[in-house]
Structure formats: structure tokens, C-alpha cells
Write an enzyme that holds these catalytic residues in place. Structure first.
Site, short mmCIF file in Angstrom:
data_model
loop_
_atom_site.label_atom_id
_atom_site.label_comp_id
_atom_site.label_asym_id
_atom_site.label_seq_id
_atom_site.Cartn_x
_atom_site.Cartn_y
_atom_site.Cartn_z
N TRP A 79 16.60 30.12 40.85
CA TRP A 79 15.18 29.99 40.53
C TRP A 79 14.98 30.24 39.05
O TRP A 79 15.65 31.07 38.45
CB TRP A 79 14.37 31.02 41.33
CG TRP A 79 12.92 31.10 40.93
CD1 TRP A 79 11.91 30.29 41.36
CD2 TRP A 79 12.32 32.03 40.03
NE1 TRP A 79 10.72 30.66 40.79
CE2 TRP A 79 10.94 31.73 39.96
CE3 TRP A 79 12.81 33.09 39.27
CZ2 TRP A 79 10.06 32.45 39.16
CZ3 TRP A 79 11.95 33.81 38.47
CH2 TRP A 79 10.58 33.48 38.42
N ALA A 184 22.25 34.64 35.16
CA ALA A 184 23.02 33.59 35.82
C ALA A 184 23.50 32.58 34.78
O ALA A 184 22.83 32.35 33.77
CB ALA A 184 22.18 32.89 36.87
N CYS A 215 22.50 31.63 44.14
CA CYS A 215 23.87 31.32 43.72
C CYS A 215 24.83 31.29 44.92
O CYS A 215 26.05 31.37 44.74
CB CYS A 215 24.37 32.31 42.67
SG CYS A 215 23.32 32.37 41.20
#
Length: 276
Positions: A79, A184, A215
Site C-alpha cells: 500500500w 519496503a 508483501c
């Protein structure tokens, strides 16, 4: 390495729609390949959006039909949204491309950013990005009254944390004292030039992650700088630190071509999506 240029595309009320930013990435990628621009890092916030890398499975997507943009980077679903600093470094690497070394440089810069703010972070073998480590498994609170040896997220392939409320929500990983990802990384390398990049959770609403399996990792969660540090922190606060540490890492890096075994064809295509 060559000069690293930063372009601030938009933040807050001027957050950049994902498709607009993706189009800009491709434009800059073509210009970098042609040596018309130096290595360039686009920095921005997105309005709320889910994006899915090529390895995303159906069972990791939102259950409520929330739209997801499928992209050509590596990794799985994540996201992006307000309170999260997103960076797209578009850089030319030596051939044969060493993707892992590029990812490690991104991680190193973000680890330094967190350290300067007072938060210790690290890498986890086999899992991409930058992490806040939880307690050892045997010291964590039990889930649902069960021993962690029977954590259904790990032992039951049919178990779906998205249907089981806050007890298993990724946004509550800190309360469970589990490992939690604070940054991320997912990239693509085409024609020796990188695309996509990193997202650093500064002060987002992490419950957005509860609608997906972030993930693709079932037994860990997500974190934010503001949440871990227990103080107010905004993307504008963190932005100059990210620029400085990325610059320092790149200025002191000596990128080398990846070593190629004698039996490997060095001229094979180089379009590599990854989130190592």
C-alpha cells in the site's frame, strides 16, 4: 557513482496519483538510458493506492474488491498513501547488473535515516526492506490463547488474517512484539537502468495494510517511524534526511558489474523485477 539528482514531485495536498508517477518514471528512465539526465530520484507521496508486483497471489489482495494496480516491479502487494515517503531512484548500473547490491544500498540509506531519528532497524535474511525486530518468538504474547508453536498464520494454509480482526492485523504487530517492516523495497531493472524503489512509513494510517497480506508475509507486520518513536513526525521532517543519506551512500559506493560464471551468457536480456 554519477551525480544523484532529486526531484520532489508532490506531497500532502499535492500528492501524486500513482499512474502519473509511473508515467513520469518511464519518461525519466528513457532519458537516463539515453544519458540525457543524471541518475535521478523522484520523491513523493501518493493518494491511497494498492500496487501488486508480479509475484502477488490472489489470496493476498483485498477481499472487498478494492482496486489494485498491477505493476512490473518485483515483490508482492503493498500500500502507498499519505504519511508514507516514496522514492523512485532511476539509476544506470554497470552490466551485468548487480540487483542485490543496488537494493542493499537503498536499505543502507534508509537504515541510516532511522538511526539518525533514534530508531534501530535492520535487514532480515530472505525478506526485503528495512525492519524493526520484535522479541524472540518464545518471549512474545500468545495469539488467541494458543502457543506460538501453533500460530495459525504459519501452520494453517487456509487461515486468512484478513478475516480475523485486530488480533492478527499487520498494523498491530508492534503490540504482538513481532518483526515489523518500516520500509519496503521493490524494483525493476530494464536496459541496465533501475525503476520503482522504496516506501518509508513515516506517519501513515497503517490499518490500510490490514486489508491485504503486505508483501506476502503472513507472520510479521508493519511499523511507522512516528509509532515506533512515540512522537510526531511528518514526511517533510524526514525528506531532507532521506536525500542526504541516499546521497552519502551513492557518493561512497563503488558499484561493480555482477560476477558472471563462465557458463553464463553475459548478453542475456536484463529486465529484472525484484524485491530481494
Amino acid at each position: 557513482m554519477s551525480e544523484l539528482r532529486f526531484v520532489r514531485l508532490g506531497f500532502g495536498a499535492d500528492a501524486v496519483e500513482y499512474q502519473v508517477a509511473w508515467d513520469e518514471q518511464r519518461r525519466v528512465h528513457a532519458a537516463r538510458f539515453a544519458d540525457e539526465v543524471p541518475d535521478t530520484c523522484l520523491l513523493l507521496e501518493h493518494p491511497p493506492v494498492y500496487t501488486a508486483g508480479r509475484r502477488t497471489e490472489d489470496r493476498e489482495r483485498p477481499l472487498d474488491g478494492t482496486p489494485v494496480i498491477d505493476v512490473d516491479r518485483g515483490g508482492k502487494i503493498t500500500w502507498h498513501g499519505p504519511g508514507q515517503l516514496v522514492g523512485y531512484p532511476i539509476m544506470k548500473l554497470p552490466r551485468p547488473v548487480d540487483v542485490v547490491a543496488h537494493v542493499r544500498r537503498l536499505e543502507e540509506a534508509l537504515i541510516r535515516v532511522c538511526a539518525e531519528l533514534g530508531l534501530e532497524t535492520t535487514r532480515i535474511e530472505g525478506r526485503s526492506g528495512v525492519w524493526v525486530l520484535g522479541d524472540p518468538v518464545d518471549q512474545r504474547p500468545s495469539l488467541g490463547g494458543l502457543s506460538l508453536d501453533f500460530d495459525p498464520r504459519i501452520t494453517d494454509d487456509e487461515f486468512d488474517a484478513r478475516l480475523n480482526g485486530p488480533e492478527y492485523a499487520p498494523s498491530n504487530a508492534g503490540q504482538r512484539r513481532e518483526d515489523r517492516k518500516i520500509a519496503a523495497i521493490g524494483i525493476r531493472v530494464a536496459k541496465g537502468v533501475t525503476m520503482h524503489g522504496f516506501s518509508l512509513n513515516v506517519n501513515p494510517d497503517n490499518t490500510w495494510f490490514d486489508r491485504i497480506v503486505p508483501c506476502g508475509i503472513r507472520d510479521a507486520g508493519v511499523a511507522s517511524l512516528a509509532g515506533e518513536l512515540g512522537r510526531e513526525l511528518t514526511v517533510p521532517d524526514v525528506l531532507p534526511l532521506v536525500e542526504r543519506h541516499l546521497t552519502e551512500v551513492w557518493e561512497n559506493a563503488t558499484p561493480l558489474p555482477r560476477e558472471v560464471p563462465a557458463t553464463e551468457d553475459a548478453d542475456r536480456p536484463v529486465a529484472t523485477p525484484t524485491s530481494v
